[in-house]
Design a protein around this motif. Structure first.
Motif, PDB file in Angstrom:
ATOM      1  N   PHE A  25       0.867  -1.172   0.000  1.00  0.00           N
ATOM      2  CA  PHE A  25       0.000   0.000   0.000  1.00  0.00           C
ATOM      3  C   PHE A  25       0.909   1.230   0.000  1.00  0.00           C
ATOM      4  CE2 PHE A  25      -2.830   3.171   1.780  1.00  0.00           C
ATOM      5  CZ  PHE A  25      -4.084   2.820   1.298  1.00  0.00           C
ATOM      6  N   ARG A  26       0.750   2.093  -0.975  1.00  0.00           N
ATOM      7  CA  ARG A  26       1.644   3.245  -1.137  1.00  0.00           C
ATOM      8  C   ARG A  26       1.011   4.520  -0.589  1.00  0.00           C
ATOM      9  NH1 ARG A  26       4.382   2.631  -6.993  1.00  0.00           N
ATOM     10  NH2 ARG A  26       5.353   0.610  -6.617  1.00  0.00           N
ATOM     11  N   ILE A  27       1.677   5.063   0.411  1.00  0.00           N
ATOM     12  CA  ILE A  27       1.259   6.306   1.050  1.00  0.00           C
ATOM     13  C   ILE A  27       2.091   7.432   0.450  1.00  0.00           C
ATOM     14  CG2 ILE A  27       1.198   7.548   3.238  1.00  0.00           C
ATOM     15  CD1 ILE A  27       1.228   4.719   4.555  1.00  0.00           C
ATOM     16  N   GLY A  28       1.447   8.531   0.118  1.00  0.00           N
ATOM     17  CA  GLY A  28       2.165   9.648  -0.457  1.00  0.00           C
ATOM     18  C   GLY A  28       2.055  10.908   0.373  1.00  0.00           C
ATOM     19  N   HIS A  29       3.095  11.726   0.300  1.00  0.00           N
ATOM     20  CA  HIS A  29       3.085  13.067   0.883  1.00  0.00           C
ATOM     21  C   HIS A  29       3.879  13.958  -0.058  1.00  0.00           C
ATOM     22  CE1 HIS A  29       3.164  16.368   3.732  1.00  0.00           C
ATOM     23  NE2 HIS A  29       4.480  16.400   3.656  1.00  0.00           N
ATOM     24  N   MET A  30       3.244  15.042  -0.516  1.00  0.00           N
ATOM     25  CA  MET A  30       3.920  16.011  -1.374  1.00  0.00           C
ATOM     26  C   MET A  30       3.622  17.409  -0.854  1.00  0.00           C
ATOM     27  SD  MET A  30       3.595  17.110  -5.430  1.00  0.00           S
ATOM     28  CE  MET A  30       2.621  15.748  -5.785  1.00  0.00           C
ATOM     29  N   ASP A  40       7.119  15.494   9.204  1.00  0.00           N
ATOM     30  CA  ASP A  40       7.391  14.575  10.312  1.00  0.00           C
ATOM     31  C   ASP A  40       6.171  13.712  10.640  1.00  0.00           C
ATOM     32  OD1 ASP A  40       6.245  17.065  11.127  1.00  0.00           O
ATOM     33  OD2 ASP A  40       6.737  16.628  13.214  1.00  0.00           O
ATOM     34  N   LEU A  41       4.965  14.278  10.540  1.00  0.00           N
ATOM     35  CA  LEU A  41       3.759  13.502  10.837  1.00  0.00           C
ATOM     36  C   LEU A  41       3.505  12.450   9.758  1.00  0.00           C
ATOM     37  CD1 LEU A  41       1.418  16.346  12.151  1.00  0.00           C
ATOM     38  CD2 LEU A  41       2.695  14.651  13.491  1.00  0.00           C
ATOM     39  N   ALA A  42       3.806  12.775   8.514  1.00  0.00           N
ATOM     40  CA  ALA A  42       3.671  11.788   7.442  1.00  0.00           C
ATOM     41  C   ALA A  42       4.642  10.629   7.673  1.00  0.00           C
ATOM     42  CB  ALA A  42       3.912  12.446   6.085  1.00  0.00           C
ATOM     43  N   SER A 101       0.602   6.925  -8.827  1.00  0.00           N
ATOM     44  CA  SER A 101       1.462   5.851  -8.303  1.00  0.00           C
ATOM     45  C   SER A 101       1.227   5.553  -6.823  1.00  0.00           C
ATOM     46  CB  SER A 101       2.935   6.208  -8.508  1.00  0.00           C
ATOM     47  OG  SER A 101       3.355   7.193  -7.565  1.00  0.00           O
ATOM     48  N   ILE A 102       0.385   6.366  -6.159  1.00  0.00           N
ATOM     49  CA  ILE A 102       0.146   6.152  -4.728  1.00  0.00           C
ATOM     50  C   ILE A 102      -1.295   5.730  -4.483  1.00  0.00           C
ATOM     51  CG2 ILE A 102       2.012   7.701  -4.014  1.00  0.00           C
ATOM     52  CD1 ILE A 102      -0.099   9.863  -3.443  1.00  0.00           C
ATOM     53  N   ASP A 103      -1.553   5.212  -3.275  1.00  0.00           N
ATOM     54  CA  ASP A 103      -2.876   4.699  -2.918  1.00  0.00           C
ATOM     55  C   ASP A 103      -3.640   5.608  -1.963  1.00  0.00           C
ATOM     56  OD1 ASP A 103      -2.650   2.221  -4.411  1.00  0.00           O
ATOM     57  OD2 ASP A 103      -1.103   1.701  -2.950  1.00  0.00           O
ATOM     58  N   CYS A 104      -2.951   6.450  -1.226  1.00  0.00           N
ATOM     59  CA  CYS A 104      -3.607   7.468  -0.399  1.00  0.00           C
ATOM     60  C   CYS A 104      -2.629   8.614  -0.200  1.00  0.00           C
ATOM     61  CB  CYS A 104      -4.105   6.904   0.934  1.00  0.00           C
ATOM     62  SG  CYS A 104      -2.859   6.690   2.198  1.00  0.00           S
ATOM     63  N   PHE A 105      -3.188   9.756   0.156  1.00  0.00           N
ATOM     64  CA  PHE A 105      -2.381  10.963   0.287  1.00  0.00           C
ATOM     65  C   PHE A 105      -2.487  11.497   1.703  1.00  0.00           C
ATOM     66  CE2 PHE A 105      -1.758  15.622  -0.372  1.00  0.00           C
ATOM     67  CZ  PHE A 105      -0.447  15.554  -0.821  1.00  0.00           C
ATOM     68  N   LEU A 106      -1.327  11.740   2.329  1.00  0.00           N
ATOM     69  CA  LEU A 106      -1.276  12.319   3.668  1.00  0.00           C
ATOM     70  C   LEU A 106      -0.941  13.801   3.542  1.00  0.00           C
ATOM     71  CD1 LEU A 106       0.867   9.651   5.599  1.00  0.00           C
ATOM     72  CD2 LEU A 106      -1.621   9.704   5.240  1.00  0.00           C
ATOM     73  N   PHE A 107      -1.760  14.630   4.182  1.00  0.00           N
ATOM     74  CA  PHE A 107      -1.488  16.071   4.181  1.00  0.00           C
ATOM     75  C   PHE A 107      -1.714  16.628   5.582  1.00  0.00           C
ATOM     76  CE2 PHE A 107      -2.160  20.563   2.927  1.00  0.00           C
ATOM     77  CZ  PHE A 107      -0.945  20.742   2.291  1.00  0.00           C
TER      78      PHE A 107
END
Length: 173
Positions: A25-30, A40-42, A101-107
């Motif tokens: 499972f790919r988590i993304g942060h941009m 840091d939280l991501a 390319s990712i499965d969810c996005f962390l912001f």
């Protein structure tokens, strides 16, 4: 043809919600990578999922804004060889490819002047579920169906539970 997404516009067609995810499972942060934007939280969310035995990867994108952010990313990439990737700043077609390319996005932003983050528009346009903090107009942008809008103090705990729920229940994803 355009559809208004107050207070902005997105070209059609908008992305469809994701129906399934990959393994791992790919988590993304941009973002402009800083602690204020929640880097840091991501990383802590990824770390907690990894420690719980979850098959996850973290893909980070964006320019380093502070030496502290660069150090944190470099150390994390080295610590989690192959599970954490930093791809640098992405624009135009590369940005679309990143979101695909990712499965969810962390912001998990804590940026004081956060208003209506374009990167969150981009993630939602790609059909990604998100875990975001409640800053500016983020609650309005995310709405009731795209993922949780989380208080900064409980971000990691709630985001971990949400990602696990998506992983354990593909119909919820």
């Amino acid at each position: 043809q355009f559809v208004p997404l107050y207070p902005s516009f997105a070209s059609l067609p908008l992305g469809q919600p994701r129906q399934h995810f990959r393994q791992p499972f790919r988590i993304g942060h941009m973002a402009n990578l800083t602690l204020a934007k929640g880097l840091d939280l991501a990383i802590d969310t990824f770390r907690a999922l990894h420690e719980r035995g979850r098959n996850v990867q973290l893909i980070l994108a964006g320019p380093f804004v502070t030496p502290e952010a660069e150090r944190l990313v470099t150390e994390t990439v080295e610590q989690f060889d192959g599970l954490v990737n930093y791809i640098g700043p992405v624009y135009d077609q590369q940005k679309i490819e990143y979101f695909n390319s990712i499965d969810c996005f962390l912001f998990p932003t804590r940026y004081d002047c956060e208003a209506w983050p374009i990167v969150l528009n981009d993630a939602l346009d790609a059909g990604l579920p998100v875990c975001a903090t409640n800053r500016g107009a983020i609650r309005t942008l995310v709405g009731d169906c795209a993922g949780p809008v989380i208080d900064e103090k409980s971000y990691v705990e709630v985001a971990v539970r949400q990602v696990e729920a998506w992983m354990d229940s593909p119909e919820e994803y």
